[in-house]
Scaffold this active site. Structure first.
Site, PDB file in Angstrom:
ATOM      1  CE1 TYR A 124      46.677   1.947 -68.469  1.00  0.00           C
ATOM      2  CE2 TYR A 124      45.521   3.728 -69.556  1.00  0.00           C
ATOM      3  CZ  TYR A 124      46.582   2.848 -69.502  1.00  0.00           C
ATOM      4  OH  TYR A 124      47.543   2.877 -70.483  1.00  0.00           O
ATOM      5  CE  LYS A 191      49.444 -13.026 -73.788  1.00  0.00           C
ATOM      6  NZ  LYS A 191      49.873 -13.579 -75.070  1.00  0.00           N
ATOM      7  CG  ASP A 224      50.043 -12.246 -77.929  1.00  0.00           C
ATOM      8  OD1 ASP A 224      48.813 -12.377 -78.083  1.00  0.00           O
ATOM      9  OD2 ASP A 224      50.743 -13.135 -77.410  1.00  0.00           O
ATOM     10  CG  ASP A 248      46.240   4.319 -73.489  1.00  0.00           C
ATOM     11  OD1 ASP A 248      46.155   5.104 -74.459  1.00  0.00           O
ATOM     12  OD2 ASP A 248      46.892   4.594 -72.468  1.00  0.00           O
TER      13      ASP A 248
END
Ligand code: NAD
Length: 360
Positions: A124, A191, A224, A248
């Site tokens: 972002y 991740k 995940d 987000d």
């Protein structure tokens, strides 16, 4: 002494939501000196920008703002006012508590998760190259020189910068929040197994910072696996600290666990300045209908009270909101058993019910 606060009504349903919130906040007995300033699509024509300089200056001077949602116009060349504000004011921490209140329509009970989202870096950061442009082809050519793996010509590129400094300040902020609010556990969500140099750095800094907070249990979660964990056992999670993009997405997921966007508050906090706003957007299709749920905005006001050191008023306000929701009578349509329930009240009447509780 009254707290001087910049009040930005916003656009779409923003003005009706902020008005309900202003009235409820005043009913707590805390004094406010509102500095009302405009931003959003409604001022674009006359000001030539959706974020007039005087609005930004007011927040800088007052150091605290309560902001209604603002529409991001598509295809006009204006970037999001919400993103611009966070960048201009260095509001690096996005705080989004998601808590179950008895009476809210939800599949879950006993959820009490606090999302701490990094607000300035990651995908972002706004560093993007449009497919097919000279700039994109130049970046692709430079990157292809440096590695065996080749990026296909004509690709679009978004850059994901994550710095040690940016990671440390948000992770430290999350641990300090946990300490101050008697929280037991902070989860780092990444991740890192795939993006070793960005998410991996975030995780490495998390491990270092966690050592300064021995009373708080550090947890490491892959994003995940976290998604599955949150929908199966949300009660196990406490404070989560996440880079921007995951923050987000996961904060919408956790809003869903506690009844949806209508009840999900938030605050954007930086060194010396804070802007409080709901997680949801301007819901323009409901504009002017006195229909949408102001709980998220009112609970953002509760976060603002805490930020201003008005803890007792914040607790009373939360209790009043919880009582009205539990009773389930004078609540907006989205908190009724069915969305077309004729006994649902409007935004303003729901605020009246909370004000009556505060006065009782
Ligand atoms: P939205 O959050 O405005 O609305 C999505 C849906 O959620 C609505 O149709 C409505 O059904 C429901 N909803 C949202 N708020 C609610 C409330 N208070 N009570 C009851 N139901 C509610 O999301 P969107 O439609 O994707 O975005 C509309 C505009 O808002 C876009 O221009 C977007 O960029 C902007 N936006 C602004 C902010 C902000 O100001 N911080 C945040 C997100 C989106």
């Amino acid at each position: 002494m009254a707290h001087r606060v910049t009040l930005i009504p916003g656009d779409g349903t923003g003005p009706e939501l902020t008005e309900a919130t202003r009235r409820v906040l005043e009913a707590t007995g805390v004094g406010f000196d509102w500095d009302v300033r405009q931003a959003g699509v409604d001022v674009m024509d006359e000001a030539g920008t959706p974020l007039p300089a005087e609005t930004l200056d007011s927040i800088k001077a007052n150091k605290v703002a309560l902001k209604g949602p603002i529409t991001t116009p598509i295809g006009t060349g204006f970037r999001s006012v919400n993103v611009a504000l966070r960048h201009e004011l260095g509001l690096y921490a996005c705080l989004r508590p998601c808590k179950s209140y008895a009476g809210v329509r939800s599949r879950y009970e006993n959820v009490d998760v606090v999302i701490v989202r990094e607000n300035t870096e990651d995908l972002y950061a706004g560093i993007e190259y449009e497919a097919g442009t000279e700039e994109a082809e130049h970046v692709i050519a430079e990157l292809n020189k440096q590695q065996k793996k080749q990026i296909a010509a004509g690709s679009g590129i978004s850059v994901k910068p994550i710095s040690r400094e940016g990671s440390e300040r948000i992770i430290r902020w999350a641990f300090e929040y946990a300490r101050e609010h008697g929280r037991k556990r902070v989860s780092c969500v990444t991740k890192a197994n795939i993006m070793k140099f960005t998410d991996g750095l975030f995780l490495q800094v998390f491990r270092e910072v966690a050592k300064d907070f021995p009373e708080i249990e550090p947890w490491e979660n892959l994003v995940d696996a976290l998604c599955m964990g949150l929908v199966q056992r949300p009660e196990e999670f406490d404070v989560l600290v996440l880079p921007n993009l995951y923050g987000d997405i996961i904060s919408d997921l956790t809003a869903g666990l506690v009844g949806g966007l209508g009840v999900a508050p938030g605050g954007n906090i930086g060194p010396g300045t804070a802007v409080f706003e709901a997680t949801h957007g301007s819901a323009p299709k409901y504009k002017g209908q006195n229909r949408v749920n102001p709980t998220a905005m009112i609970l953002s006001g509760k976060l603002m009270l805490e930020h201003l050191g008005e803890r007792a008023a914040a607790e009373r306000l939360e209790q009043a909101v919880a009582d009205v929701i539990r009773e389930g009578e004078r609540v907006t349509y989205d908190m009724k058993p069915s969305r077309d329930d004729p006994t649902a009240v409007g935004t303003s009447e729901y605020a009246d019910a909370i004000i009556e509780k505060l006065a009782a």
